[in-house]
Motif scaffolding. Structure first.
Motif, PDB file in Angstrom:
ATOM      1  N   LEU A  64       0.818  -1.200   0.000  1.00  0.00           N
ATOM      2  CA  LEU A  64       0.000   0.000   0.000  1.00  0.00           C
ATOM      3  C   LEU A  64       0.858   1.258   0.000  1.00  0.00           C
ATOM      4  CD1 LEU A  64      -2.874  -0.988   2.457  1.00  0.00           C
ATOM      5  CD2 LEU A  64      -2.934  -0.855  -0.037  1.00  0.00           C
ATOM      6  N   GLN A  65       1.963   1.217   0.741  1.00  0.00           N
ATOM      7  CA  GLN A  65       2.876   2.352   0.721  1.00  0.00           C
ATOM      8  C   GLN A  65       3.478   2.541  -0.664  1.00  0.00           C
ATOM      9  OE1 GLN A  65       5.247   0.870   3.992  1.00  0.00           O
ATOM     10  NE2 GLN A  65       4.768   2.690   5.202  1.00  0.00           N
ATOM     11  N   ALA A  66       3.802   1.412  -1.304  1.00  0.00           N
ATOM     12  CA  ALA A  66       4.350   1.497  -2.665  1.00  0.00           C
ATOM     13  C   ALA A  66       3.326   2.082  -3.624  1.00  0.00           C
ATOM     14  CB  ALA A  66       4.782   0.106  -3.136  1.00  0.00           C
ATOM     15  N   ALA A  67       2.066   1.666  -3.451  1.00  0.00           N
ATOM     16  CA  ALA A  67       1.021   2.150  -4.348  1.00  0.00           C
ATOM     17  C   ALA A  67       0.805   3.648  -4.203  1.00  0.00           C
ATOM     18  CB  ALA A  67      -0.281   1.402  -4.066  1.00  0.00           C
ATOM     19  N   ARG A  68       1.079   4.201  -2.997  1.00  0.00           N
ATOM     20  CA  ARG A  68       0.878   5.632  -2.776  1.00  0.00           C
ATOM     21  C   ARG A  68       2.073   6.460  -3.235  1.00  0.00           C
ATOM     22  NH1 ARG A  68      -1.546   3.827   2.234  1.00  0.00           N
ATOM     23  NH2 ARG A  68       0.444   4.144   3.303  1.00  0.00           N
ATOM     24  N   SER A  69       3.140   5.807  -3.641  1.00  0.00           N
ATOM     25  CA  SER A  69       4.339   6.515  -4.078  1.00  0.00           C
ATOM     26  C   SER A  69       4.048   7.368  -5.301  1.00  0.00           C
ATOM     27  CB  SER A  69       5.451   5.507  -4.404  1.00  0.00           C
ATOM     28  OG  SER A  69       6.497   6.143  -5.096  1.00  0.00           O
ATOM     29  N   GLU A  70       4.542   8.598  -5.293  1.00  0.00           N
ATOM     30  CA  GLU A  70       4.332   9.512  -6.407  1.00  0.00           C
ATOM     31  C   GLU A  70       4.947   8.948  -7.687  1.00  0.00           C
ATOM     32  OE1 GLU A  70       2.749  12.953  -8.050  1.00  0.00           O
ATOM     33  OE2 GLU A  70       2.634  12.346  -5.943  1.00  0.00           O
ATOM     34  N   ALA A  71       6.142   8.372  -7.557  1.00  0.00           N
ATOM     35  CA  ALA A  71       6.829   7.845  -8.738  1.00  0.00           C
ATOM     36  C   ALA A  71       6.118   6.635  -9.321  1.00  0.00           C
ATOM     37  CB  ALA A  71       8.266   7.483  -8.380  1.00  0.00           C
ATOM     38  N   LEU A  72       5.469   5.866  -8.450  1.00  0.00           N
ATOM     39  CA  LEU A  72       4.814   4.652  -8.927  1.00  0.00           C
ATOM     40  C   LEU A  72       3.367   4.877  -9.360  1.00  0.00           C
ATOM     41  CD1 LEU A  72       6.034   1.884  -6.464  1.00  0.00           C
ATOM     42  CD2 LEU A  72       6.596   2.142  -8.868  1.00  0.00           C
ATOM     43  N   ARG A  73       2.861   6.089  -9.173  1.00  0.00           N
ATOM     44  CA  ARG A  73       1.450   6.322  -9.464  1.00  0.00           C
ATOM     45  C   ARG A  73       1.052   5.951 -10.895  1.00  0.00           C
ATOM     46  NH1 ARG A  73      -0.633  11.909  -7.499  1.00  0.00           N
ATOM     47  NH2 ARG A  73      -0.163  10.838  -5.536  1.00  0.00           N
ATOM     48  N   PRO A 251     -11.506   7.564 -15.691  1.00  0.00           N
ATOM     49  CA  PRO A 251     -11.046   8.863 -15.155  1.00  0.00           C
ATOM     50  C   PRO A 251      -9.601   8.838 -14.681  1.00  0.00           C
ATOM     51  CG  PRO A 251     -13.212   8.288 -14.274  1.00  0.00           C
ATOM     52  CD  PRO A 251     -12.688   7.074 -14.960  1.00  0.00           C
ATOM     53  N   TRP A 252      -9.194   7.739 -14.049  1.00  0.00           N
ATOM     54  CA  TRP A 252      -7.821   7.647 -13.561  1.00  0.00           C
ATOM     55  C   TRP A 252      -6.830   7.653 -14.716  1.00  0.00           C
ATOM     56  CZ3 TRP A 252      -7.573   8.339  -8.515  1.00  0.00           C
ATOM     57  CH2 TRP A 252      -8.688   8.004  -7.747  1.00  0.00           C
ATOM     58  N   ALA A 253      -7.176   6.955 -15.797  1.00  0.00           N
ATOM     59  CA  ALA A 253      -6.290   6.927 -16.960  1.00  0.00           C
ATOM     60  C   ALA A 253      -6.219   8.288 -17.641  1.00  0.00           C
ATOM     61  CB  ALA A 253      -6.766   5.865 -17.949  1.00  0.00           C
ATOM     62  N   ILE A 254      -7.341   9.001 -17.672  1.00  0.00           N
ATOM     63  CA  ILE A 254      -7.389  10.302 -18.350  1.00  0.00           C
ATOM     64  C   ILE A 254      -6.670  11.379 -17.544  1.00  0.00           C
ATOM     65  CG2 ILE A 254      -8.931  12.145 -19.134  1.00  0.00           C
ATOM     66  CD1 ILE A 254     -10.995   9.962 -19.792  1.00  0.00           C
ATOM     67  N   LEU A 255      -6.910  11.400 -16.244  1.00  0.00           N
ATOM     68  CA  LEU A 255      -6.412  12.490 -15.409  1.00  0.00           C
ATOM     69  C   LEU A 255      -5.069  12.195 -14.743  1.00  0.00           C
ATOM     70  CD1 LEU A 255      -9.785  13.442 -13.659  1.00  0.00           C
ATOM     71  CD2 LEU A 255      -8.741  14.508 -15.678  1.00  0.00           C
TER      72      LEU A 255
END
Length: 568
Positions: A64-73, A251-255
């Motif tokens: 979950l921490q990895a998923a919240r990473s800015e670089a991994l978004r 929406p996630w893919a677009i934004l």
């Protein structure tokens, strides 16, 4: 700004190009050794580790921490969208097939409905890599999701009063968009997980990809089940729920994605390069792959669900009835007052299962197949001392792949269980054979994924594997159309209210699958890759390895790659 290359390649069918990490589904960014292909921003990385992170911090960080990473978004958004899409891709096949069965379409007519879906994969597999390199992953991902929405939307227009010809043409075109959507979306889901280095450090990137990989095939199996279960309630509900899943991802893919993500910073490969056939080993592997995948689709995609749905031939056209409860499972009480086949074009002699059970049957196969494929080195090739695999390993498992389908052909042709419509015994046979085939086919598929990486390791991926990926879709197309022909036209005509003998039809499909498996193994023998020999455990040497110190050192490196590629 500097950039390190992500290995490029057109996406494959189930067994992605890179078996380098968990059957090709992991990412490790290595600026010094990456191959020609797509580029990403190197400022995000530091030798494969995200900047600002120590190895100790990375090892202790959770998913979950990895998923919240800015670089991994971007990676999380792309992978999540692909996983949601995977559910809808599995569901659309079951929705179309089972709905067509209820509308009295034959197996061959349904196979035609899937023809453009498979044919689209032949060309999209080749073009998707160029599209991603030119326009970026965001464009291809959104295009794929949009086309999937279009395909589902068109299926709402399928009218009951249409002629069969009109319906086949309409649904075939709708399915074509789904076929294109599948490979465009897979480009987004797989480009960031191509061709990894043999590094076993537990970065959060590695952990996140392993988690997503474990769910990929499982969710496709869920899609098979969900599509059939929702169809049991309503055709429109099934379509609507799946469209909702796609809309969640949009929406996630677009934004959330940069439009330049994945675009090439150098000249991309040309169509002429894709059809460069100089790599002899890869070309023979591609031909073998065509027949390997046909060996499954000759009986799995269309004939098996048709047979599972079809009723027993006993009593059809001869037993009187007042309602369908007076008839056997899968049969209906006709206007004539006699029991009859609800779909004469689907044949008789099957198990008469309802749609939910059919979806569970096929979905369970896909889930089992995916899990076994992921753990092939630990459970199969490792204990047998066949790691890393070579052409001899694949020939052995290719021959073994013939056994389940050959046994099923013999059983269906001569066994009293099928001749006397012993439903329980028939079901047991199907479960045993399909579980066995799923395991064996998964091993073959996993070995193929490793070999294509091994053989293409010194060239551009887009150049090396164009024919390889096209052959995957061609094998599926050949198997799908061939199965429809065999299932529909082989077997005796039982009667006007019963249709053809489906037992003979499905038996012929299993025989075709056996022949196809054997041809795949035979073609694989032409590959020049057998110096490491072949073992079947530490105490049994089938083919002795040739003495070569350099070869031994290379084998140790490849073994490390093979094992690292499948770690969870």
């Amino acid at each position: 700004m500097t950039a390190s290359r992500l290995h490029d390649g057109a996406p494959g069918e189930n067994d992605e190009l890179s078996a380098s990490l968990r059957s090709g589904d992991s990412l490790y960014i290595e600026p010094q050794h990456a191959k020609d292909g797509l580029l990403i921003d190197e400022s995000m990385t530091n030798g494969g580790i995200l900047k600002g992170e120590s190895p100790e911090q990375i090892k202790t960080e959770s998913f979950l921490q990895a998923a919240r990473s800015e670089a991994l978004r971007p990676f999380v958004i792309i992978s999540s969208s692909y996983l949601l899409f995977t559910i809808t891709d599995g569901a659309i096949r079951m929705i179309v097939l089972l709905h067509a069965y209820n509308k009295n379409f034959s197996a061959f007519e349904v196979a035609l409905m899937f023809s453009l879906y498979e044919l689209a994969g032949v060309f999209t597999n080749l073009a998707a890599g160029f599209m991603g390199a030119k326009w970026g992953i965001k464009v291809t991902l959104i295009s794929g999701l949009s086309l999937q929405l279009l395909s589902y939307g068109l299926l709402f227009g399928w009218q009951d009063d249409w002629s069969k010809t009109t319906a086949i043409i309409y649904v075939t075109v709708a399915q074509m968009f789904a076929g294109v959507a599948k490979d465009l979306t897979k480009l987004g889901g797989k480009t960031v997980t191509k061709l990894v280095t043999p590094d076993e450090q537990e970065t959060k990137l590695f952990k996140l990809v392993s988690l997503i990989t474990g769910w990929k095939n499982s969710l496709k199996g869920v899609g098979y089940f969900a599509g059939s279960a929702l169809l049991q309630v309503s055709y429109e509900l099934a379509l609507g729920v799946m469209m909702g899943l796609i809309l969640i991802a949009m929406p996630w893919a677009i934004l959330g994605l940069d439009r330049n993500l994945g675009t090439a910073k150098q000249q991309n490969a040309s169509w002429k390069d894709v059809f460069n056939l100089d790599n002899r080993n890869l070309n023979f592997l591609s031909m073998a792959r065509l027949f390997l995948f046909a060996s499954r689709d000759f009986w799995f995609e269309v004939p098996l669900p048709f047979f599972l749905r079809s009723p027993s031939c006993d009593g059809l056209g001869t037993d009187e009835c007042f309602d369908s409860g007076d008839c056997g499972s899968g049969a209906i009480c006709g206007m004539s007052g006699y029991c009859e086949n609800g779909n004469v074009g689907g044949g008789c002699g099957g198990l008469g299962l309802d749609r939910v059970l059919v979806g569970a049957f096929l979905g369970g196969y896909i889930i089992l197949y995916g899990q076994i494929q992921s753990w092939t080195p630990q459970l199969v090739t490792g204990p047998l001392d066949q790691t890393p695999p070579n052409k001899l390993t694949e020939v052995l498992w290719g021959i073994i792949n013939c056994i389940p389908t050959l046994v099923m052909f013999i059983v269906m042709t001569w066994s009293p269980s099928f001749q006397n419509d012993e439903t329980t015994e028939m079901l047991v046979w199907f479960i045993v054979i399909i579980v066995a085939f799923a395991g064996i086919f998964a091993v073959n598929s996993s070995i193929h994924s490793f070999l294509v990486v091994n053989y293409a390791s010194k060239e551009k991926i887009a150049v090396s594997v164009g024919f390889y990926y096209m052959s995957n879709a061609m094998g599926r197309l050949m198997g799908t159309l061939g199965s429809g022909l065999l299932y529909t036209h082989v077997g005796e005509y039982v009667g006007r209210l019963a249709g053809m003998d489906a037992v003979a039809g499905l038996a012929a499909c299993f025989l075709a699958g056996t022949i196809s498996s054997f041809l795949a193994a035979l073609i694989t023998t032409r590959i020049d890759d057998g110096k490491a020999g072949l073992k079947c455990g530490s105490c049994c040497t089938i083919v002795k390895a040739e003495e070569d110190e350099d070869e031994d050192a290379d084998a140790i490196i490849k073994e490390d790659e093979w094992e690292a590629s499948h770690q969870s």
